[in-house]
Design an enzyme around this catalytic site. Structure first.
Site, short mmCIF file in Angstrom:
data_model
loop_
_atom_site.label_atom_id
_atom_site.label_comp_id
_atom_site.label_asym_id
_atom_site.label_seq_id
_atom_site.Cartn_x
_atom_site.Cartn_y
_atom_site.Cartn_z
N GLY A 10 0.80 -1.21 0.00
CA GLY A 10 0.00 0.00 0.00
C GLY A 10 0.84 1.26 0.00
N ARG B 256 2.38 -11.57 -0.11
CA ARG B 256 1.73 -12.70 -0.80
C ARG B 256 2.47 -13.06 -2.08
NH1 ARG B 256 -2.80 -9.76 1.13
NH2 ARG B 256 -4.12 -10.98 2.55
N GLY C 237 -4.26 -2.72 5.36
CA GLY C 237 -5.56 -2.08 5.34
C GLY C 237 -6.15 -2.11 3.95
N TYR D 153 -15.63 0.67 10.10
CA TYR D 153 -14.20 0.88 9.87
C TYR D 153 -13.49 1.29 11.15
CZ TYR D 153 -9.88 2.88 8.03
OH TYR D 153 -8.57 3.18 7.78
N LYS E 132 -10.70 -0.86 13.47
CA LYS E 132 -9.38 -0.35 13.87
C LYS E 132 -9.24 -0.33 15.39
CE LYS E 132 -7.76 0.52 9.74
NZ LYS E 132 -6.66 -0.29 9.19
N ARG F 3 -9.29 6.07 -6.20
CA ARG F 3 -10.31 5.85 -5.18
C ARG F 3 -11.15 7.11 -5.11
NH1 ARG F 3 -7.23 3.13 0.06
NH2 ARG F 3 -6.50 1.21 -0.95
#
Length: 215
Positions: A11, A35, A70, A121, A125, A156
Site C-alpha cells: 500500500g 503474498r 488495510g 471501519y 481499527k 479511489r
C-alpha cells in the site's frame, strides 16, 4: 542496528515506509511478509512469501514489526473480508511476533479508532488496537492519521473527493478541528520510524493525527 518486519508493504504507507527504512542506517535488515514478490531489490531487503491464512511462524522474527495493512470495503468485497485484512491478519501476526520475542509493534491505525464506534471501519481499527494491547508488547504504538495524502497509483473516488475537500477546508480547520486535516504519507512514515526508535512511559501509546501533521 535493528531488523524491521513490515506487513502491508504494497500500500501507499507500506511502500513508502519500505523505501525509507532501506535508507535508514538504524535498520540493518528489512523483511517484507508478502503474498507475492514486489519489484524492488536492495542489499538490506528480504522478501518472504507469506500465507496469512496459514502463517509460517518461523518467518516472523526481528526487532520491530510495522503494520500498514488495510483495505477498503469496495476492494475487499465484504465486511467480513475487510475485517480479516484490517484486524484479524495484523492481530495473528502480532500474536506470532510476540511469541517469537519481538518486543515492538508499530501500527498504522486511524483517527477515531474506537472498539465501541458505530462506524464499522473505526470499530475494526479500535478492536485491533485493543486486541494487540492485550498481547503485552513492550512497546505498542498506534499511529492514527486522518485522511492520508499521496499518490496511490490507483483511483479511489472517495479519497480523491476527500483530497479536494481537504485542500479547501484545511485552512479553516483550527482548534479542535486541526486533527482532521489531511496528512501526507511522508509525515506518517517519518512518525512511524521516529516512534520505533523512541521509548515511552507506557507500553501502549497512541499518536494522533495533529501530532503527525506537526512533524
Amino acid at each position: 542496528m535493528k531488523h524491521a518486519i513490515i506487513i502491508g508493504a504494497t500500500g501507499l504507507v507500506g511502500s513508502t515506509l519500505t523505501h525509507q527504512l532501506l535508507q535508514d542506517d538504524y535498520f540493518s535488515k528489512v523483511t517484507l511478509l508478502v503474498r507475492k514478490p514486489l519489484p524492488i531489490t536492495h542489499p538490506k531487503l528480504e522478501q518472504v512469501i507469506f500465507d496469512f491464512e496459514h502463517p509460517d511462524t518461523s518467518k516472523v522474527k526481528g526487532d520491530v514489526l510495522f503494520c500498514a495493512m488495510g483495505t477498503t470495503l469496495k476492494k475487499a468485497g465484504s465486511k467480513g473480508a475487510q475485517y480479516l485484512i484490517d484486524c484479524e491478519y495484523p492481530y495473528r501476526v502480532g500474536q506470532i511476533a510476540h511469541s517469537n520475542g519481538i518486543e515492538n509493534y508499530i501500527l498504522v491505525s486511524s483517527i477515531g479508532a474506537d472498539a465501541n464506534s458505530s462506524s464499522f471501519y473505526l470499530r475494526t481499527k479500535g478492536e485491533l488496537e485493543q486486541k494487540l494491547s492485550a498481547l503485552g508488547f513492550s512497546k505498542l504504538v498506534s499511529v492514527r492519521p486522518s485522511l492520508i495524502l499521496g499518490n496511490r497509483g490507483e483511483f479511489r473516488f472517495g479519497e480523491k473527493l476527500g483530497v479536494v475537500l481537504d485542500s479547501i477546508l484545511s485552512p479553516l480547520m483550527i482548534g479542535p478541528l486541526k486533527k482532521y486535516r489531511g496528512v501526507h504519507v511522508d509525515k506518517i512514515v517519518r512518525m512511524l520510524i521516529k516512534v520505533s526508535k523512541e521509548s515511552f512511559p507506557d507500553k501502549t501509546t497512541s499518536i494522533e493525527s495533529d501530532a503527525i501533521y506537526a512533524l
